[in-house]
Scaffold this motif. Structure first.
Motif, PDB file in Angstrom:
ATOM      1  N   VAL A  14      -4.387 -18.467  -3.221  1.00 13.25           N
ATOM      2  CA  VAL A  14      -3.837 -17.110  -3.197  1.00 13.25           C
ATOM      3  C   VAL A  14      -4.684 -16.182  -4.065  1.00 13.25           C
ATOM      4  N   ILE A  15      -5.072 -16.659  -5.246  1.00 20.48           N
ATOM      5  CA  ILE A  15      -5.899 -15.851  -6.148  1.00 20.48           C
ATOM      6  C   ILE A  15      -7.249 -15.550  -5.506  1.00 20.48           C
ATOM      7  N   LEU A  16      -7.865 -16.547  -4.876  1.00 22.14           N
ATOM      8  CA  LEU A  16      -9.156 -16.322  -4.209  1.00 22.14           C
ATOM      9  C   LEU A  16      -9.030 -15.302  -3.074  1.00 22.14           C
ATOM     10  N   ASP A  17      -7.978 -15.428  -2.281  1.00 22.79           N
ATOM     11  CA  ASP A  17      -7.787 -14.495  -1.168  1.00 22.79           C
ATOM     12  C   ASP A  17      -7.485 -13.081  -1.649  1.00 22.79           C
ATOM     13  N   VAL A  18      -6.661 -12.957  -2.672  1.00 25.97           N
ATOM     14  CA  VAL A  18      -6.351 -11.627  -3.208  1.00 25.97           C
ATOM     15  C   VAL A  18      -7.603 -11.009  -3.828  1.00 25.97           C
ATOM     16  N   ALA A  19      -8.372 -11.810  -4.553  1.00 23.25           N
ATOM     17  CA  ALA A  19      -9.617 -11.306  -5.140  1.00 23.25           C
ATOM     18  C   ALA A  19     -10.591 -10.858  -4.048  1.00 23.25           C
ATOM     19  N   ALA A  20     -10.692 -11.616  -2.968  1.00 22.51           N
ATOM     20  CA  ALA A  20     -11.563 -11.225  -1.856  1.00 22.51           C
ATOM     21  C   ALA A  20     -11.075  -9.919  -1.230  1.00 22.51           C
ATOM     22  N   GLY A  21      -9.780  -9.768  -1.086  1.00 22.79           N
ATOM     23  CA  GLY A  21      -9.230  -8.525  -0.546  1.00 22.79           C
ATOM     24  C   GLY A  21      -9.520  -7.335  -1.440  1.00 22.79           C
ATOM     25  N   ILE A  22      -9.339  -7.507  -2.748  1.00 28.10           N
ATOM     26  CA  ILE A  22      -9.612  -6.425  -3.689  1.00 28.10           C
ATOM     27  C   ILE A  22     -11.095  -6.062  -3.672  1.00 28.10           C
ATOM     28  N   LEU A  23     -11.960  -7.067  -3.644  1.00 30.89           N
ATOM     29  CA  LEU A  23     -13.403  -6.790  -3.585  1.00 30.89           C
ATOM     30  C   LEU A  23     -13.775  -6.071  -2.295  1.00 30.89           C
ATOM     31  N   GLY A  24     -13.148  -6.441  -1.192  1.00 27.30           N
ATOM     32  CA  GLY A  24     -13.408  -5.759   0.077  1.00 27.30           C
ATOM     33  C   GLY A  24     -12.984  -4.299   0.030  1.00 27.30           C
ATOM     34  N   ILE A  25     -11.844  -4.029  -0.573  1.00 27.66           N
ATOM     35  CA  ILE A  25     -11.379  -2.649  -0.714  1.00 27.66           C
ATOM     36  C   ILE A  25     -12.308  -1.868  -1.645  1.00 27.66           C
ATOM     37  N   GLN A  26     -12.723  -2.500  -2.747  1.00 21.80           N
ATOM     38  CA  GLN A  26     -13.665  -1.841  -3.657  1.00 21.80           C
ATOM     39  C   GLN A  26     -14.999  -1.552  -2.963  1.00 21.80           C
ATOM     40  N   ALA A  27     -15.441  -2.450  -2.104  1.00 18.22           N
ATOM     41  CA  ALA A  27     -16.676  -2.221  -1.357  1.00 18.22           C
ATOM     42  C   ALA A  27     -16.525  -1.011  -0.443  1.00 18.22           C
ATOM     43  N   GLU A  28     -15.361  -0.870   0.168  1.00 23.26           N
ATOM     44  CA  GLU A  28     -15.116   0.292   1.030  1.00 23.26           C
ATOM     45  C   GLU A  28     -15.129   1.583   0.213  1.00 23.26           C
ATOM     46  N   VAL A  29     -14.544   1.545  -0.985  1.00 27.24           N
ATOM     47  CA  VAL A  29     -14.549   2.717  -1.866  1.00 27.24           C
ATOM     48  C   VAL A  29     -15.982   3.082  -2.237  1.00 27.24           C
ATOM     49  N   GLU A  30     -16.783   2.088  -2.596  1.00 29.92           N
ATOM     50  CA  GLU A  30     -18.185   2.340  -2.956  1.00 29.92           C
ATOM     51  C   GLU A  30     -18.977   2.874  -1.764  1.00 29.92           C
ATOM     52  N   GLN A  31     -18.682   2.365  -0.592  1.00 25.93           N
ATOM     53  CA  GLN A  31     -19.376   2.823   0.614  1.00 25.93           C
ATOM     54  C   GLN A  31     -19.046   4.292   0.889  1.00 25.93           C
ATOM     55  N   ASN A  32     -17.822   4.689   0.619  1.00 24.94           N
ATOM     56  CA  ASN A  32     -17.426   6.079   0.847  1.00 24.94           C
ATOM     57  C   ASN A  32     -18.023   7.039  -0.172  1.00 24.94           C
ATOM     58  N   LYS A  33     -18.546   6.525  -1.279  1.00 28.43           N
ATOM     59  CA  LYS A  33     -19.157   7.371  -2.306  1.00 28.43           C
ATOM     60  C   LYS A  33     -20.586   7.779  -1.972  1.00 28.43           C
ATOM     61  N   VAL A  34     -21.238   7.088  -1.041  1.00 23.20           N
ATOM     62  CA  VAL A  34     -22.636   7.406  -0.750  1.00 23.20           C
ATOM     63  C   VAL A  34     -22.733   8.730  -0.003  1.00 23.20           C
ATOM     64  N   SER A  35     -23.912   9.328  -0.096  1.00 24.12           N
ATOM     65  CA  SER A  35     -24.095  10.642   0.518  1.00 24.12           C
ATOM     66  C   SER A  35     -24.240  10.523   2.029  1.00 24.12           C
ATOM     67  N   GLU A  36     -23.648  11.501   2.704  1.00 25.14           N
ATOM     68  CA  GLU A  36     -23.738  11.580   4.160  1.00 25.14           C
ATOM     69  C   GLU A  36     -24.286  12.946   4.535  1.00 25.14           C
ATOM     70  N   LEU A  37     -25.085  12.968   5.561  1.00 24.95           N
ATOM     71  CA  LEU A  37     -25.605  14.214   6.099  1.00 24.95           C
ATOM     72  C   LEU A  37     -25.097  14.337   7.523  1.00 24.95           C
ATOM     73  N   LYS A  38     -24.330  15.418   7.781  1.00 22.62           N
ATOM     74  CA  LYS A  38     -23.782  15.634   9.118  1.00 22.62           C
ATOM     75  C   LYS A  38     -24.370  16.921   9.677  1.00 22.62           C
ATOM     76  N   VAL A  39     -24.970  16.813  10.841  1.00 20.61           N
ATOM     77  CA  VAL A  39     -25.502  17.973  11.548  1.00 20.61           C
ATOM     78  C   VAL A  39     -24.986  17.908  12.972  1.00 20.61           C
ATOM     79  N   TRP A  40     -24.103  18.823  13.311  1.00 17.58           N
ATOM     80  CA  TRP A  40     -23.456  18.921  14.598  1.00 17.58           C
ATOM     81  C   TRP A  40     -22.832  17.596  14.994  1.00 17.58           C
ATOM     82  N   ILE A  41     -23.419  16.819  15.925  1.00 22.24           N
ATOM     83  CA  ILE A  41     -22.810  15.546  16.322  1.00 22.24           C
ATOM     84  C   ILE A  41     -23.509  14.343  15.687  1.00 22.24           C
TER      85      ILE A  41
END
Length: 146
Positions: A14-41
């Motif tokens: 359970v601890i391993l699975d919860v830790a993996a879930g938390i790390l996955g969520i943290q990875a998503e948060v870090e991914q959303n912090k990177v810069s994005e450039l949007k031009v039209w489509i």
């Protein structure tokens, strides 16, 4: 004593699975912090090395939990319909849980690897914005049906 070890192993999983879930969520948060450039489509996104590391750690923990559970659970073999009919309800439940566990593991592993690999690239990834595609498809089909 064996019952206590079983409880400890379940707690470890359970601890391993919860830790993996938390790390996955943290990875998503870090991914959303990177810069994005949007031009039209079109949109371009820089890879996040921190998200890559967190996703890789989550994947390793998920695989480790799966290996531990399969090594310590023993063999739950049902090879024919006759064996399934003769099996006790506990063995049927164990087999169903075993199959369900592998299905969930396969989905989770595929999603984690896909997300991790998208951040492992050394260059920007550019493509057509999915949001814009969905918007224009909806406009086209909604107008076409009315």
């Amino acid at each position: 004593m064996a019952k206590n070890i079983g409880i400890l192993v379940c707690l470890l999983l359970v601890i391993l699975d919860v830790a993996a879930g938390i790390l996955g969520i943290q990875a998503e948060v870090e991914q959303n912090k990177v810069s994005e450039l949007k031009v039209w489509i079109f949109e371009c996104r820089d890879p996040s090395y921190e998200a890559f590391k967190l996703g890789l750690a989550a994947t390793v923990l998920l695989v480790l939990a799966q290996v531990i559970s399969n090594l310590l659970a023993g063999c739950i073999c049902i090879q024919s319909q006759e064996e399934l009919d003769k099996a006790s309800s506990n063995k049927k439940l164990a087999f169903a849980s075993f199959v369900f566990q592998w299905i969930i593991m396969g989905i989770a592993f595929a999603l984690l690897v896909a997300g991790t690999m998208s951040n492992g690239k050394a260059r920007k990834s550019c493509g057509i914005s999915q949001t814009k595609i969905n918007y224009w498809l909806c406009v086209y089909f909604c107008k076409g049906t009315s």
